[in-house]
Design a protein around this motif. Structure first.
Motif, short mmCIF file in Angstrom:
data_model
loop_
_atom_site.label_atom_id
_atom_site.label_comp_id
_atom_site.label_asym_id
_atom_site.label_seq_id
_atom_site.Cartn_x
_atom_site.Cartn_y
_atom_site.Cartn_z
N GLY A 114 0.85 -1.19 0.00
CA GLY A 114 0.00 0.00 0.00
C GLY A 114 0.88 1.24 0.00
O GLY A 114 2.11 1.15 0.15
N ARG A 274 14.97 12.81 -13.69
CA ARG A 274 14.08 12.11 -12.76
C ARG A 274 13.80 13.04 -11.58
O ARG A 274 14.58 13.96 -11.32
N ALA A 322 21.94 2.39 -7.66
CA ALA A 322 21.50 1.27 -6.83
C ALA A 322 22.60 0.92 -5.82
O ALA A 322 22.33 0.67 -4.64
N TYR A 354 26.50 1.19 -18.70
CA TYR A 354 26.38 -0.09 -19.42
C TYR A 354 25.95 0.13 -20.86
O TYR A 354 25.01 -0.47 -21.36
#
Ligand SMILES: Cc1cc2nc3c(=O)[nH]c(=O)nc-3n(C[C@H](O)[C@H](O)[C@H](O)COP(=O)(O)OP(=O)(O)OC[C@H]3O[C@@H](n4cnc5c(N)ncnc54)[C@H](O)[C@@H]3O)c2cc1C
Length: 475
Positions: A114, A274, A322, A354
């Motif tokens: 949620g 972003r 990450a 990458y």
């Protein structure tokens, strides 16, 4: 009675997952709140893992790495491609997401599906579509809600022809042509993936410079290789509008550019920027104010201005990886509970891009050294001049070492070519520990390996120290 926990984590991406695991591993009670049914956030579901899987699949299907190796070109089977492409990505991401749930379950982290929002500094409300809202009590709260793709107003994102970096993962065909806006890491990576799949690829960027954190010499090789593989660079230029129309039974996307030209393509990917995932957290209830990019400020312990509320990962901005997000989550938990665990995030971390070919670097670039007036010797060695490079048919890969001219300590390492993001880790240690190139040259390396590049780049510096000019043979 509200369920009560030592820690409530909001968001199950790399930052939230690793924070929850560490706290639970050290015996704390933890609740993890995630709005999506699949755990793992962008790291597992929409960012790191899927994009890297698509890259590997594109390399395999296109035979890109085998080019000229056996005097054969592997042919791309266009019709099977999209299924193969997405099947692999889905297998990897769902497997990883299941693993995350499995390990959280083992450590008895309670998972609540949620949307989490603050009621007060110690109370989080969890709201889901099909269940009644639930209130959780927590001594500490970690905000690990990540980031989401910025949508430029006026761009008709439809998830079919006009994509952001989330929806591009659900394409139903390999486009004949694609226009990608934003030559950052995400834009460049997807440009090389689509290009390898045979898509006519155009990359647009607002500035002439791009990926400015990469060493200039390495970046020039990357651009040259991308262009010679067929990626068209249109920069500086901006997409000021995008329209989608039907023409002769075909859907055509038109990007209207700032230089008054237009470019048509089968698909459009907007990958420029972003924003932090703070909307909907009801931060006003705890007196926190995100900045204009929806990011939160934290101190070196990852605590916000509210002492029991911490934040980690993309939601605090740079470097938004990450790798670093995971450790930020662990550091936050270490300080919350005063654990003997991870005190700080190592500032000597590698950056990996990458693309095809891939690039990685750590420490100073030549440009940064020059700007900071730091003298350095530069040693280079080319993949194709090593036995391993010959075996894999390398054409252009390069490893360069920057070293202090007096102490000979390594201050930067930059690599472009096969497995660059793997072999950089030895370079991280060299920079972190200020190891002199004499030591790098004297170490014994497995033969044949790409790590031998370190030895010969180190010798290149030692020769220069002797007054002999570098003898590299750039292609
Ligand atoms: C295309 C792409 C490629 C990338 N490649 C790399 C790479 O190669 N290497 C690398 O290191 N990094 C890469 N990254 C960056 C990396 O994915 C992120 O830095 C990382 O995922 C950030 O982790 P996080 O935990 O902060 O947030 P996220 O992974 O974004 O996770 C946040 C989670 O919080 C949840 N959430 C948000 N709001 C709420 C709420 N109110 N309630 C409950 N849940 C909520 C979201 O659903 C999500 O699951 C890439 C990113 C993208 C987009």
């Amino acid at each position: 009675m509200k369920p009560s926990y030592d820690l409530i984590v909001i968001g199950s991406g790399p930052a939230g997952e690793k924070a929850a695991l560490l706290a639970a591993f050290y015996g704390r009670s933890v609740a993890l709140v995630e709005k999506e049914s699949r755990l793992g956030g962008a790291g597992t579901n929409t960012g790191t893992l899927p994009s890297k899987t698509l890259k590997e699949t594109a390399l395999f299907l296109s035979g890109h790495n085998d080019r000229g190796l056996f005097g054969l070109e592997r042919k791309l089977e266009r019709t099977v491609c999209v299924q193969d492409l997405l099947f692999r990505k889905n297998t990897v991401t769902s497997g990883q997401s299941d693993d995350i749930r499995h390990f959280l379950d083992i450590l008895k982290v309670d998972i609540f599906t949620g949307r989490g929002s603050f009621v007060d500094a110690h109370t989080v409300k969890v709201e889901a579509a099909t269940t009644a809202p639930l209130l959780l009590k927590g001594e500490f709260v970690l905000i690990a809600t990540g980031s989401y793709p910025y949508h430029l107003p006026g761009v008709p994102f439809d998830g079919k022809r006009v994509h952001d970096s989330d929806t591009i993962l659900e394409i139903d065909h390999i486009p004949e042509s694609i226009v990608i806006v934003g030559a950052g890491v995400i834009g460049c990576e997807y440009a090389t993936v689509f290009n390898a799949l045979g898509t006519k690829t155009t990359l647009i960027n607002g500035h002439a410079e791009f990926l400015t954190f990469i060493d200039g010499e390495v970046l020039a090789i990357l651009r040259r290789e991308m262009e010679s593989d067929g990626v068209k660079f249109l920069m500086p230029n901006r997409a000021e509008g995008v329209t989608v129309a039907q023409r002769n039974g075909k859907t055509v996307v038109t990007a209207h550019l700032s230089d008054d030209t237009e470019i048509e393509a089968d698909m459009f990917l907007y990958a420029a920027g972003r924003a932090g995932g703070t909307a909907g957290l009801n931060l006003e209830a705890v007196g926190l104010q995100p900045n204009a990019r929806q990011l939160l400020d934290v101190n070196e312990q990852y605590a916000t201005a509210v002492p029991n509320i911490f934040a980690a990962g993309d939601v605090i901005g740079f470097p938004a990886l990450a790798s670093t997000s995971m450790d930020q989550g662990r550091v936050a938990v270490t300080h919350m509970f005063k654990l003997h665990a991870l005190e700080c995030v190592d500032q000597c971390f590698p950056m990996g891009v990458y693309t095809i070919p891939e690039v990685s670097g750590v420490g100073l670039t030549e440009e940064e050294a020059k700007k900071q007036k730091i003298r350095c010797l530069v040693g280079r060695f080319w993949y194709k001049n090593t036995p391993r490079g010959r075996i894999i048919g390398a054409r252009f890969g390069l490893l360069k070492i920057l070293a202090d001219p007096d102490s000979l300590a390594v201050i930067g390492v930059h690599v472009i070519g096969r497995s660059a993001t793997e072999i950089i880790h030895f370079g991280v240690l060299l920079v972190e520990e200020k190891i002199p190139v004499t030591r790098v040259a004297s170490m014994v390396y497995n033969q044949p390996t790409l790590h031998e590049l370190y030895k010969y780049a180190a010798f290149d510096i030692l020769r220069q120290k002797q007054g002999i000019p570098p003898v590299n043979r750039p292609p």
